[in-house]
Design a protein around this motif. Structure first.
Motif, short mmCIF file in Angstrom:
data_model
loop_
_atom_site.label_atom_id
_atom_site.label_comp_id
_atom_site.label_asym_id
_atom_site.label_seq_id
_atom_site.Cartn_x
_atom_site.Cartn_y
_atom_site.Cartn_z
N VAL A 1 -3.90 10.26 0.06
CA VAL A 1 -4.97 9.36 0.81
C VAL A 1 -4.40 7.90 1.24
CG1 VAL A 1 -7.13 8.20 0.98
CG2 VAL A 1 -7.05 10.57 0.29
N VAL A 2 -3.75 7.14 0.51
CA VAL A 2 -3.09 6.01 0.33
C VAL A 2 -1.98 5.99 1.51
CG1 VAL A 2 -1.86 3.90 -0.69
CG2 VAL A 2 -3.97 4.80 -1.61
N LEU A 3 -1.17 7.14 1.23
CA LEU A 3 0.00 7.27 2.28
C LEU A 3 -0.37 7.56 3.65
CD1 LEU A 3 2.64 8.80 -0.21
CD2 LEU A 3 2.78 6.56 1.02
N ASN A 4 -1.44 8.33 3.96
CA ASN A 4 -1.95 8.70 5.23
C ASN A 4 -2.78 7.75 5.95
OD1 ASN A 4 -0.71 11.30 5.31
ND2 ASN A 4 -2.72 12.34 4.30
N SER B 1 0.76 -1.20 0.03
CA SER B 1 0.02 -0.07 -0.04
C SER B 1 0.92 1.14 -0.06
CB SER B 1 -1.00 -0.01 1.23
OG SER B 1 -1.72 -0.99 1.05
N VAL B 2 1.96 1.35 0.80
CA VAL B 2 3.06 2.52 0.69
C VAL B 2 3.53 2.49 -0.59
CG1 VAL B 2 5.00 3.34 1.69
CG2 VAL B 2 3.22 2.42 3.36
N PHE B 3 4.07 1.52 -1.15
CA PHE B 3 4.44 1.65 -2.37
C PHE B 3 3.60 2.17 -3.44
CE2 PHE B 3 7.83 -1.52 -0.95
CZ PHE B 3 8.95 -0.59 -1.26
N LEU B 4 2.11 1.63 -3.44
CA LEU B 4 1.18 2.19 -4.19
C LEU B 4 0.94 3.54 -4.09
CD1 LEU B 4 -1.20 1.57 -6.31
CD2 LEU B 4 -2.69 1.20 -4.48
N GLY B 5 0.79 3.95 -2.88
CA GLY B 5 0.71 5.57 -2.47
C GLY B 5 1.92 6.41 -3.15
N LEU B 6 3.10 5.77 -3.13
CA LEU B 6 4.20 6.56 -3.78
C LEU B 6 4.22 6.65 -5.23
CD1 LEU B 6 7.15 5.27 -1.37
CD2 LEU B 6 6.01 7.53 -1.48
N TYR B 7 3.58 5.23 -5.79
CA TYR B 7 3.50 5.45 -7.32
C TYR B 7 2.53 6.30 -7.66
CZ TYR B 7 2.11 3.66 -11.62
OH TYR B 7 1.72 3.12 -12.95
N LEU B 8 1.32 6.43 -6.89
CA LEU B 8 0.28 7.25 -7.37
C LEU B 8 0.71 8.54 -7.28
CD1 LEU B 8 -2.73 5.43 -5.77
CD2 LEU B 8 -2.32 5.55 -8.11
N LEU B 9 1.52 8.99 -6.07
CA LEU B 9 1.93 10.34 -6.12
C LEU B 9 2.96 10.60 -7.26
CD1 LEU B 9 1.68 12.56 -3.70
CD2 LEU B 9 3.57 11.56 -2.74
N GLY C 1 -4.28 11.53 -9.05
CA GLY C 1 -3.18 10.62 -8.65
C GLY C 1 -2.66 11.11 -7.30
N ILE C 2 -2.38 12.48 -7.41
CA ILE C 2 -1.81 13.00 -6.11
C ILE C 2 -2.62 12.80 -4.96
CG2 ILE C 2 -1.16 15.26 -5.02
CD1 ILE C 2 0.15 15.94 -7.79
#
Length: 170
Positions: free
Chosen positions: A77-80, A35-43, A71-72
């Protein structure tokens, strides 16, 4: 795409096996890390899409702006909320697969009844039942996703390693 280490080939199967083992031994931690990697990817993709607004004129600017902002926002949201995302993402995948299975099942049943044969009808019926089961309890099904993918990736990784040694001639 393989690298040579000490005369042995390290195929793509090794990371898959390791990922499969991680999903089987520590599914919660692995899903949170994903999930963290997905959040970084989306950002990252969101920022690149915003840059694309000013650089690339082949795509209308408003699409790049919309995708970039979405995406941002999704990345933030995913990273938080990585724990919520670790459960929400597999649940969304299960819901998607359930709807897809129901559609494919109905099409298979129609194809079987319109001359596709008994096999097509039976496969459509099984697919329909799987779709109903997935949608009947998406949260429970989502909890099984790490174990199922872990087993699949572990088997796939081991088979790819065996195949790499066969191709190499060892």
């Amino acid at each position: 795409m393989s690298r040579i280490f000490g005369g042995f080939s390290c195929s793509k199967g090794s990371p898959r096996s390791i990922f499969g083992i991680l999903l089987l031994t520590a599914p919660a931690a692995t899903l949170v890390a994903l999930s963290v990697f997905l959040g970084l990817y989306l950002l990252f993709i969101g920022v690149l899409e915003l840059v694309r607004v000013f650089v690339d004129r082949t795509v209308p600017w408003y699409w790049s702006l919309l995708i970039g902002v979405a995406g941002i926002v999704a990345g933030i949201v995913v990273l938080n909320h990585p724990l919520v995302s670790a459960l929400a993402i597999p649940t969304a995948v299960v819901i998607y697969l359930g709807v897809l299975a129901i559609i494919m099942g109905v099409i298979g049943i129609i194809a079987g009844l319109s001359g596709g044969g008994f096999g097509s009808f039976l496969l459509g019926l099984v697919t329909l039942v799987i779709g109903i089961l997935l949608l009947g309890s998406p949260l429970t099904s989502a909890l099984a996703v790490p174990f199922v993918f872990g087993i699949i990736l572990l088997i796939e990784g081991v088979l790819l390693i065996i195949w790499a040694f066969r191709v190499r001639g060892v």
